[in-house]
Write a protein that holds these residues in place. Structure first.
Motif, PDB file in Angstrom:
ATOM      1  N   UNK A  78      37.099 -38.679  96.865  1.00 39.78           N
ATOM      2  CA  UNK A  78      37.311 -39.858  96.018  1.00 39.78           C
ATOM      3  C   UNK A  78      38.780 -40.276  96.158  1.00 39.78           C
ATOM      4  N   UNK A  79      38.996 -41.579  96.288  1.00 35.73           N
ATOM      5  CA  UNK A  79      40.367 -42.083  96.366  1.00 35.73           C
ATOM      6  C   UNK A  79      41.184 -41.547  95.205  1.00 35.73           C
ATOM      7  N   UNK A  80      42.384 -41.105  95.506  1.00 38.84           N
ATOM      8  CA  UNK A  80      43.230 -40.490  94.473  1.00 38.84           C
ATOM      9  C   UNK A  80      43.412 -41.394  93.257  1.00 38.84           C
ATOM     10  N   UNK A 115      42.158 -29.524 108.735  1.00 35.67           N
ATOM     11  CA  UNK A 115      43.595 -29.768 108.781  1.00 35.67           C
ATOM     12  C   UNK A 115      43.941 -30.972 109.643  1.00 35.67           C
ATOM     13  N   UNK A 116      43.022 -31.352 110.529  1.00 35.57           N
ATOM     14  CA  UNK A 116      43.245 -32.486 111.419  1.00 35.57           C
ATOM     15  C   UNK A 116      42.838 -33.779 110.721  1.00 35.57           C
ATOM     16  N   UNK A 117      43.691 -34.791 110.845  1.00 38.03           N
ATOM     17  CA  UNK A 117      43.381 -36.099 110.276  1.00 38.03           C
ATOM     18  C   UNK A 117      42.445 -36.855 111.213  1.00 38.03           C
ATOM     19  N   UNK A 118      41.647 -37.720 110.636  1.00 41.33           N
ATOM     20  CA  UNK A 118      40.746 -38.559 111.418  1.00 41.33           C
ATOM     21  C   UNK A 118      41.458 -39.845 111.825  1.00 41.33           C
ATOM     22  N   UNK A 119      41.120 -40.346 113.002  1.00 42.39           N
ATOM     23  CA  UNK A 119      41.535 -41.686 113.412  1.00 42.39           C
ATOM     24  C   UNK A 119      40.268 -42.513 113.576  1.00 42.39           C
ATOM     25  N   UNK A 120      40.390 -43.736 114.035  1.00 39.62           N
ATOM     26  CA  UNK A 120      39.206 -44.610 114.127  1.00 39.62           C
ATOM     27  C   UNK A 120      38.115 -43.981 115.005  1.00 39.62           C
ATOM     28  N   UNK A 121      38.502 -43.425 116.146  1.00 42.41           N
ATOM     29  CA  UNK A 121      37.523 -42.844 117.076  1.00 42.41           C
ATOM     30  C   UNK A 121      36.902 -41.563 116.507  1.00 42.41           C
ATOM     31  N   UNK A 127      41.311 -38.701 104.810  1.00 43.78           N
ATOM     32  CA  UNK A 127      42.627 -38.188 105.188  1.00 43.78           C
ATOM     33  C   UNK A 127      43.497 -37.883 103.979  1.00 43.78           C
ATOM     34  N   UNK A 128      43.319 -38.650 102.894  1.00 36.65           N
ATOM     35  CA  UNK A 128      44.039 -38.366 101.649  1.00 36.65           C
ATOM     36  C   UNK A 128      43.744 -36.942 101.184  1.00 36.65           C
ATOM     37  N   UNK A 129      42.469 -36.570 101.199  1.00 37.65           N
ATOM     38  CA  UNK A 129      42.064 -35.242 100.735  1.00 37.65           C
ATOM     39  C   UNK A 129      42.563 -34.158 101.697  1.00 37.65           C
ATOM     40  N   UNK A 130      42.461 -34.423 102.997  1.00 41.90           N
ATOM     41  CA  UNK A 130      42.948 -33.449 103.986  1.00 41.90           C
ATOM     42  C   UNK A 130      44.448 -33.233 103.807  1.00 41.90           C
ATOM     43  N   UNK A 131      45.215 -34.315 103.652  1.00 42.86           N
ATOM     44  CA  UNK A 131      46.673 -34.209 103.469  1.00 42.86           C
ATOM     45  C   UNK A 131      47.023 -33.461 102.191  1.00 42.86           C
ATOM     46  N   UNK A 132      46.215 -33.660 101.149  1.00 46.63           N
ATOM     47  CA  UNK A 132      46.450 -32.990  99.872  1.00 46.63           C
ATOM     48  C   UNK A 132      46.412 -31.474 100.062  1.00 46.63           C
ATOM     49  N   UNK A 133      45.522 -30.996 100.953  1.00 44.93           N
ATOM     50  CA  UNK A 133      45.507 -29.598 101.351  1.00 44.93           C
ATOM     51  C   UNK A 133      45.046 -28.600 100.314  1.00 44.93           C
TER      52      UNK A 133
END
Length: 163
Positions: free
Chosen positions: A86-88, A33-39, A21-27
């Protein structure tokens, strides 16, 4: 500190979803474009041919991940595709290189003959330099193939590597 790359486990999901999600948010790198949740994250990572994580052995922390899956079907089904995250706060430690090298091994072991990247953003010079250093060949450039988070368009560069 030692970093290993291994197949992901269920208890890695929380960290993996956070990194993805960090990478997706970075854009600026992933087309999603959609963030992942647990499911959705659990389903997404389980649906890949292989999902690997980079783990720091001293702490057990997950620092990065990759997914490996088909790039096409049928007569082109021998070509795979991969994405890396990779974690920012861990970038610059050569974690991406470890992930890419592992994906080349896993791709071959999974039966693929070629690893292809469809959309490396041209301005992502760290990734492009890494891929070229590891023997990937750039196939050209697609003008304005990627819409950045701020709305402007950047060129994309397809790459491939024989496995």
């Amino acid at each position: 500190m030692k970093i290993i790359v291994r197949k992901y486990a269920e208890n890695d999901l929380e960290a993996m979803i956070e990194i993805w999600n960090e990478v997706v948010k970075e854009g600026i790198a992933f087309p999603q474009e959609e963030l992942l949740n647990r499911k959705t994250g659990s389903e997404f990572f389980a649906s890949q041919d292989y999902t690997g994580v980079a783990q720091e052995t001293d702490t057990g922390n997950i620092l990065g991940l990759y997914i490996l899956h088909p790039n096409n079907i049928g007569r082109c089904g021998h070509i795979c595709n991969a994405s890396y995250a990779v974690r920012m706060d861990q970038r610059g430690r050569h974690i991406g290189e470890k992930l890419v090298l592992n994906s080349l091994i896993q791709g071959k072991q999974t039966g693929y003959r070629i690893l292809q990247f469809n959309a490396v953003v041209a301005s992502n010079m760290h990734a492009r330099h890494l891929y070229e250093r590891l023997g990937f060949i750039q196939l050209g450039m697609i003008p304005e193939g990627f819409r950045m988070k701020d709305g402007h368009y950047e060129d994309i560069c397809p790459y491939y590597h024989k496995l």
